[in-house]
Design a protein around this motif. Structure first.
Motif, short mmCIF file in Angstrom:
data_model
loop_
_atom_site.label_atom_id
_atom_site.label_comp_id
_atom_site.label_asym_id
_atom_site.label_seq_id
_atom_site.Cartn_x
_atom_site.Cartn_y
_atom_site.Cartn_z
N ALA A 1 0.86 -1.35 -0.09
CA ALA A 1 -0.06 0.15 0.11
C ALA A 1 0.74 1.28 0.02
N LEU A 2 0.74 2.13 -0.85
CA LEU A 2 1.27 3.23 -1.17
C LEU A 2 0.49 4.37 -0.53
N PRO A 3 1.19 5.46 0.20
CA PRO A 3 0.28 6.59 0.59
C PRO A 3 -0.57 7.21 -0.39
N ALA A 4 -1.38 8.18 -0.30
CA ALA A 4 -1.88 8.69 -1.33
C ALA A 4 -1.19 9.65 -2.22
N GLY A 5 -1.14 9.79 -3.23
CA GLY A 5 -0.60 10.76 -3.99
C GLY A 5 -1.23 11.95 -4.38
N PHE A 6 -0.70 12.89 -5.14
CA PHE A 6 -1.58 14.22 -5.27
C PHE A 6 -2.00 14.18 -7.00
N HIS A 7 -1.05 14.31 -7.79
CA HIS A 7 -1.12 14.34 -9.26
C HIS A 7 -0.34 13.60 -10.05
N GLY A 8 -1.10 13.34 -11.41
CA GLY A 8 -0.17 12.62 -12.22
C GLY A 8 -0.47 12.70 -13.60
N ILE A 9 0.14 11.96 -14.49
CA ILE A 9 -0.13 12.20 -16.00
C ILE A 9 0.10 11.12 -16.61
N TRP A 10 -0.57 10.82 -17.82
CA TRP A 10 -0.44 9.66 -18.59
C TRP A 10 0.55 9.79 -19.86
N ALA A 11 1.62 8.66 -19.95
CA ALA A 11 2.38 9.03 -21.16
C ALA A 11 2.23 7.76 -21.95
N ASP A 12 1.81 7.94 -23.36
CA ASP A 12 1.78 6.68 -24.06
C ASP A 12 3.27 6.04 -24.38
#
Length: 491
Positions: free
Chosen positions: A480-491
């Motif tokens: 279990a990782l702690p909650a993250g804030f923001h992210g992106i998708w990269a193809d």
């Protein structure tokens, strides 16, 4: 105006005003340990002690959609506590970059801490000593610039073969997109080393990057090519020194929202410098991308915010953008400290609203009853007209973390939702367009949850057009990782 580092950088001297003593830190640590047992969201702010080696996730539901190939990069704090002193605010933990890869129907997860000067110094001292958003400085902190305190813990940006780990008050941290190895801080121009670079850049459909860097009642406007090359950096004055975590943009304009949480003193921690000035309203500054001196100012009622959706401009000149509006900024000032210590909140969650700026200079805020945070939309339509806002949902005064993912249709007013249930903490999800399809809802929604009952992190894929049906595929990690804030998708 072309800025210089000397004229703009935040003063490091203000970072050293308060002291976190070992006895206070130990008391906070014990309280956190006790409350983590007593509450159902202790995993959300747990400490991760080291990097997470790449490992295959176990598929627990459905099958990965054909054509979904790429990686979800997410960032968030994951180390808060050390024996010699602990962070006092959720926003001040060390940045852990997570990479969820999907390929050939399988999913893997790897995670590495950004190798920052902050993390190296605190590892050596075995104490969290750096000042931050809500953590005062410890006398042991060695600070020569903003980047010595840079936690690289908030968001991600894909640039060439690297991903950049972003923080609010300092430089981007470049990391290898494949291995997540830290390459080092990015200097966009030699005389601008260490300048603030917000965690919410706006990326045009052709890849051009716009961002701000904040210093009280002025901002640096960054314009970068898609490969990260600096095209321009200019300083613009602001009507007031509001807290700005996010801004937005249309195809032709930058839109800067100035809430009534205003910096009124120079002190640390950073959050202590702001006062909520009720009744003064929220202002919206609109700048022409081609001429930053061309500006318009709009007035809206009081609201606080962290996050905005992409703005768009209609044919007649009306500008619209979505915002997750708070009644005030108590969460930033004190609530995120309470969360880190396991204390439930009592405030109302943010609710979705649409700001409408008219060519005649008038403005209004169309509020909904929809509980919402972390708004996202189709990246192909950044700055262009659109129908949908993706967001997290399910927060309540007694539960400060989302249980659901929601989709609001501005053209019909309909709100769609899938609730993962009380055993899940739902993190921000991203919109991944389906290959070869142009419809706005022809997309996959990809993002993680923390399964509190199973004590593990899960990755989910949902069909945007059939959101209420729930995941079409889900995978589970062994940790279990702690909650993250923001992210992106990269193809």
């Amino acid at each position: 105006m072309i800025p210089s580092r000397r004229s703009f950088l935040l003063g490091a001297a203000a970072m050293g005003s308060s002291v976190l003593t070992p006895d206070v830190a130990e008391a906070a640590r014990l309280l956190t340990a006790q409350d983590a047992v007593a509450t159902d969201w202790g995993l959300v702010t747990r400490d991760v002690e080291g990097d997470i080696a790449p490992h295959r996730l176990t598929r627990i539901h459905g099958r990965a959609p054909a054509g979904l190939e790429g990686a979800l990069y997410r960032n968030g704090p994951a180390k808060f506590r050390r024996p010699g002193g602990s962070a006092e605010h959720w926003f001040d933990g060390d940045g852990l970059i997570r990479k969820f890869s999907v390929s050939d129907g399988e999913a893997t997860l790897a995670a590495r801490f950004a190798d920052t000067p902050k993390r190296r110094q605190e590892t050596r001292l075995d104490a969290m000593v750096m000042p931050g958003f809500g953590t005062p400085a410890d006398p042991r902190a060695e600070i020569g610039s903003n980047d010595d305190a840079n936690a690289a813990n908030t968001s991600m940006l894909k640039v060439g073969d690297d991903v950049w780990a972003l923080w609010e008050a300092g430089s981007p941290m470049a990391m290898d997109a494949g291995t997540l190895e830290t390459r080092g801080f990015v200097t966009l121009r030699d005389d601008l080393k260490g300048m603030p670079f917000l965690a919410h850049p706006r990326v045009e459909p052709d890849g051009r990057i716009w961002n701000l860097g904040m210093n009280g009642a002025q901002a640096i406007v960054w314009r970068l090519a898609a490969d990260g090359t600096l095209e321009n950096a200019s300083v613009v004055p602001l009507p007031r020194a509001s807290y700005i975590h996010d801004f937005t943009a249309t195809a032709r304009h930058l839109v800067i929202v100035l809430q009534p949480w205003v910096q009124v003193r120079q002190t640390m921690p950073f959050s202590a410098a702001f006062d909520w000035q009720a009744g003064t309203g929220t202002q919206v500054l609109v700048l022409d991308k081609d001429n930053l001196d061309s500006r318009r100012l709009f007035d809206l009622p009081d609201f606080g915010f962290f996050h905005l959706g992409d703005a768009w401009e209609e044919a007649g000149g009306t500008i619209r953008f979505d915002v997750c509006a708070h009644a005030d900024m108590r969460f930033a000032a004190t609530g995120a400290t309470e969360i880190l210590n396991g204390v439930p909140l009592g405030g109302e969650p943010a609710r979705l609203a649409l700001a409408v700026l008219s060519p005649d200079g008038s403005a209004r805020l169309d509020r909904t009853t929809v509980v919402a945070e972390f708004p996202r939309s189709d990246p192909r339509r950044a700055g262009q007209p659109r129908r949908f806002s993706l967001h997290t949902a399910g927060e309540s005064p007694d539960r400060p973390f989302a249980t659901a993912i929601g989709l609001h249709d501005w053209s019909t007013g309909q709100a769609h939702q899938y609730d993962f249930g009380p055993d899940h903490v739902v993190e921000e999800m991203v919109v991944v367009p389906k290959p070869g399809q142009d419809a706005e809802d022809a997309a996959w929604l990809v993002g993680p949850t923390i399964n509190l009952k199973a004590r593990t992190t899960e990755l989910h894929v949902l069909d945007m057009a059939r959101l209420s049906d729930g995941p079409v595929a889900s995978w589970r990690s062994h940790t279990a990782l702690p909650a993250g804030f923001h992210g992106i998708w990269a193809d």
